[in-house]
Design an enzyme around this catalytic site. Structure first.
Site, mmCIF file in Angstrom:
data_model
loop_
_atom_site.group_PDB
_atom_site.id
_atom_site.type_symbol
_atom_site.label_atom_id
_atom_site.label_comp_id
_atom_site.label_asym_id
_atom_site.label_seq_id
_atom_site.Cartn_x
_atom_site.Cartn_y
_atom_site.Cartn_z
ATOM 1 N N TYR A 158 -16.578 15.319 -12.821
ATOM 2 C CA TYR A 158 -16.371 16.477 -13.695
ATOM 3 C C TYR A 158 -15.068 16.396 -14.489
ATOM 4 O O TYR A 158 -14.932 17.042 -15.523
ATOM 5 C CB TYR A 158 -16.345 17.771 -12.870
ATOM 6 C CG TYR A 158 -17.612 18.022 -12.091
ATOM 7 C CD1 TYR A 158 -18.844 18.144 -12.732
ATOM 8 C CD2 TYR A 158 -17.590 18.128 -10.701
ATOM 9 C CE1 TYR A 158 -20.002 18.375 -12.012
ATOM 10 C CE2 TYR A 158 -18.744 18.356 -9.974
ATOM 11 C CZ TYR A 158 -19.949 18.475 -10.632
ATOM 12 O OH TYR A 158 -21.100 18.697 -9.925
ATOM 13 N N ARG A 190 0.799 -1.227 0.000
ATOM 14 C CA ARG A 190 0.000 0.000 0.000
ATOM 15 C C ARG A 190 0.833 1.280 0.000
ATOM 16 O O ARG A 190 0.675 2.119 -0.871
ATOM 17 C CB ARG A 190 -0.944 0.018 1.209
ATOM 18 C CG ARG A 190 -1.963 1.133 1.123
ATOM 19 C CD ARG A 190 -2.960 1.101 2.256
ATOM 20 N NE ARG A 190 -3.701 -0.151 2.286
ATOM 21 C CZ ARG A 190 -4.674 -0.425 3.148
ATOM 22 N NH1 ARG A 190 -5.009 0.481 4.043
ATOM 23 N NH2 ARG A 190 -5.311 -1.572 3.136
ATOM 24 N N HIS A 214 -8.391 -2.677 -7.207
ATOM 25 C CA HIS A 214 -8.040 -1.969 -5.960
ATOM 26 C C HIS A 214 -9.290 -1.715 -5.109
ATOM 27 O O HIS A 214 -9.881 -0.626 -5.173
ATOM 28 C CB HIS A 214 -7.344 -0.650 -6.302
ATOM 29 C CG HIS A 214 -6.591 -0.040 -5.151
ATOM 30 N ND1 HIS A 214 -5.373 -0.516 -4.713
ATOM 31 C CD2 HIS A 214 -6.896 1.003 -4.334
ATOM 32 C CE1 HIS A 214 -4.951 0.209 -3.697
ATOM 33 N NE2 HIS A 214 -5.855 1.143 -3.444
#
Length: 745
Positions: A121, A31, A77
């Protein structure tokens, strides 16, 4: 037969230790830390691979980030969308990376700390460098693929990155018990460093630093401790000092202004706002009076922070002050920690390059083995087709005479003519001599008739020649490490030619920034504090003109020097220091500033029992009196401390400080209890102790009683108090011994 349940007894501490180590290693390896080979954390690797799989190439339209994030989360993931989108945003931010790996379209945040727009967006696609140097050979079996979290997909264990990404883009990550912090470097310099190592594997760190000069931050700036870099890059640990770039511009009227055009890398984000606030703070606290205005004129074209100075200001001295007192000079903590061979390891510069070069050789070996195998297969088929073109009439005769494709194929491979009708015995004899391979036979049977055109046969011959050249080249590369090195170096030089950028960060040895503070002219002032805790200082002459109003309107009035400190003692036994220079100096009718804002004193939690200037205390003995009648004398010099807050006395539980007053050897102390008991003792009876001591008992108090007040009398003082409408002369009270009950009045 029923299986018998078994209870396994385990030491709880042992179980917790094992579980925590497993968790820690999971965070470290899977990680938070990058792999030294591709310089990517798992979330970054998975995001880039998913974009590659979705076909979001540099030469194709942008795709919504929400699509990328959702696909990455669903396939590779499963740790939440925010971590994936956060990684994607950073990969696209040019001000954080030596080379952005994602081409973002939309609001991806700013250098000043503005966050990116929501993923619904924004859009993104891979950069050209990412496609060519990070993902290009995934189809050539160059890296191992492993099952994803639910074993429904395959993902690469590492990306086939052809450049040292861990140095180019750097890395930051906090794991369990360890953290990594690797600065970004110049792309062209890193490529040159790798080539230098491949030519000389025994290269030293000092020699490497002549090629890779040091970090190259995307924000530019100036690294000022060049001599420390050798030690930092040798062991992989240390601190790099970096300054912003400041230019001094001349203005009309002889004025000057400081223009900050580059900032230290650690200032990226919200720290620009912190820097501006620090400059405002220097002006407000009167550390400098030379700054007239400060404005942030930064735009998409770059950083531009303008500090306007008043006429006659020493611009260079002020620049040094900014280096010393703000984050315009900062440190970047280097800790080159990465996962190597499955375990975290701190590495020096040359060692990181060694790992990368070994990885390049591994990638090249696997790539050319795959290409060789494919070329050999191609050669086999091409040779079969060329041979077939020479005997095409015979092959057509075999096909027309066969009952099925199996019979025809068997004849091509083994020469078995049984059951096949031939026009002549010669044809049958020739067919029995055919010995095509399985692949060649399959290719012949699938061949289209147009391939028999003369030009097509000629093209096939040329293609075969090309295949033979490729095989020779692949075998040469695989058979000689020197040949493989030449191929790798050639590719690295091509990357450098296309993507190298000029260095942004200057590396030098700079002198320590020396700021000469203007000495404050020492002068006496009058400290005024009203009953609401608002304080200020005024000139002595102003006080003299308004003495009556000042004394009546203010709770505390004392004369001190402007270079002095004000000591504020509270009922909790604490002393808070306040610099006189921090107080506003001005007009008599100015409101002032609450002392809560300038010191650690809290008016909501503490009550002031005594205020004095520090200089006034130094030659005095202070008498401390508590509600529980604990007494002590303390030398005033003990309160000359550097801390803003210190314990002025030690208090017993439930006790509070009643008051403090200066005393002399000739004085007597009168204590009055809440039950109107009076005791008068000589001040020499009270021992002198350190400020950390509790003190001694002054009056024996009955159950539930406590001191209500105390009075210090000089030799000739006459003092009266009224108790139950009766006036009592304190100076007429008998001087008794300490720790007695006293008399009732």
């Amino acid at each position: 037969m029923e299986t018998q349940e078994q209870i396994i007894r385990t030491d709880y501490a042992e179980l917790m230790q094992k579980s925590y180590i497993d968790y820690a290693m999971s965070v470290i390896v899977a990680r938070a830390l990058p792999d030294v080979r591709d310089g990517l954390k798992p979330v970054q690797r998975r995001t880039l691979y998913d974009m590659h799989e979705l076909g979001i190439r540099y030469d194709r339209p942008y795709r919504k980030c929400a699509r990328i994030v959702g696909d990455t989360m669903g396939k590779y993931h499963p740790h939440g969308d925010s971590s994936i989108y956060g990684a994607l945003v950073v990969l696209a931010q040019e001000f954080k990376n030596g080379m952005a790996l994602v081409d973002g379209h939309g609001n991806f945040g700013s250098i000043e700390g503005d966050g990116a727009a929501a993923m619904r967006y924004t859009e993104a696609r891979l950069q050209k460098i990412t496609q060519e140097a990070y993902l290009s050979d995934l189809d050539k079996d160059v890296v191992d693929f492993i099952p994803n979290f639910d074993a429904t997909e395959q993902e690469p264990a590492v990306l086939p990155v052809k450049v040292p990404n861990i140095l180019i883009n750097g890395a930051e990550g906090i794991a369990v018990g360890m953290a990594t912090s690797i600065p970004p470097h110049n792309f062209g310099e890193v490529i040159d460093g790798v080539i230098a190592y491949m030519k000389n594997p025994d290269i030293t760190t000092e020699e490497m630093l002549k090629i890779i000069q040091g970090p190259d931050f995307p924000t530019g700036g100036i690294v000022v401790n060049k001599d420390d870099l050798a030690a930092i890059y040798q062991c992989g640990n240390g601190k790099i000092k970096i300054r912003g770039k400041v230019e001094i511009e001349k203005m009309k009227g002889g004025k000057e202004r400081l223009v900050i055009t580059e900032i230290p890398y650690p200032m990226v984000g919200a720290n620009i706002g912190k820097f501006l606030n620090d400059v405002y703070g220097l002006v407000e606290s009167k550390k400098t009076t030379d700054i007239v205005d400060i404005s942030n004129q930064s735009s998409k074209d770059g950083i531009r922070i303008v500090i306007e100075l008043k006429k006659g200001a020493d611009a260079q001295n002020l620049c040094n002050m900014l280096y010393k007192k703000t984050r315009l000079e900062d440190t970047f903590g280097v800790n080159m920690l990465a996962v190597a061979k499955g375990r975290p390891e701190t590495m020096g510069l040359v060692e990181i390059i060694r790992h990368n070069v070994n990885f390049q050789y591994e990638l090249a070996t696997r790539k050319y083995k795959t290409l060789l195998a494919k070329a050999l297969d191609k050669k086999e088929i091409q040779e079969g087709l060329i041979k077939a073109c020479d005997v095409i009439d015979l092959i057509i005769e075999i096909l027309r005479g066969s009952k099925n494709i199996k019979q025809a194929k068997n004849c091509l491979i083994t020469g078995d003519t049984a059951g096949i009708k031939f026009k002549t015995k010669l044809s049958e004899k020739m067919a029995s001599q055919l010995r095509f391979t399985e692949r060649q036979a399959a290719a012949i049977l699938e061949m289209r008739l147009y391939k028999l055109i003369g030009l097509e046969i000629e093209a096939l011959m040329k293609e075969h020649e090309e295949t033979l050249k490729n095989i020779a080249f692949y075998e040469d590369v695989l058979g000689s490490r020197a040949s493989m090195a030449r191929v790798i170096i050639k590719e690295l030089k091509a990357f450098k030619k296309e993507y190298a950028m000029p260095r942004k960060t200057v590396i030098e040895n700079a002198k320590e920034a020396v700021y000469e503070e203007k000495k404050v002219e020492e002068m006496p002032v009058v400290f005024l504090m009203d009953r609401f805790g608002y304080a200020k200082t005024i000139d002595v002459s102003v006080y003299e003109r308004n003495k009556e109003a000042a004394d009546s309107e203010n709770k505390t009035v004392l004369t001190c020097l402007n270079t002095d400190k004000i000591c504020i003692f509270t009922n909790t036994g604490q002393m808070h220091l306040l610099k006189v220079l921090d107080l506003p100096f001005g007009k008599f009718r100015d409101k002032g500033i609450p002392i809560d804002n300038l010191s650690n004193y809290s008016s909501s939690e503490e009550e002031i029992v005594f205020i004095s200037s520090l200089l006034a205390l130094k030659d005095k003995k202070l008498l401390f009196v508590t509600k529980a009648s604990m007494l002590k004398q303390v030398d005033g010099c003990e309160f000359d401390v550097s801390k803003r807050t210190t314990a002025a006395t030690k208090l017993n539980p439930e006790d509070t400080l009643l008051g403090i007053t200066p005393v002399s050897e000739q004085d007597t102390l009168v204590m009055q209890s809440e039950k109107n008991m009076f005791l008068r003792i000589a001040v020499p009876e009270i021992p002198q102790k350190k400020k950390a001591a509790v003190g001694v008992r002054g009056m024996k108090l009955s159950q539930g009683d406590g001191l209500a007040a105390f009075y210090v009398l000089g030799e000739d003082d006459i003092k009266t108090v009224t108790v139950k409408e009766k006036e009592i002369y304190l100076n007429r009270l008998h001087v008794a011994g300490r720790d007695t009950k006293g008399v009732r009045k």
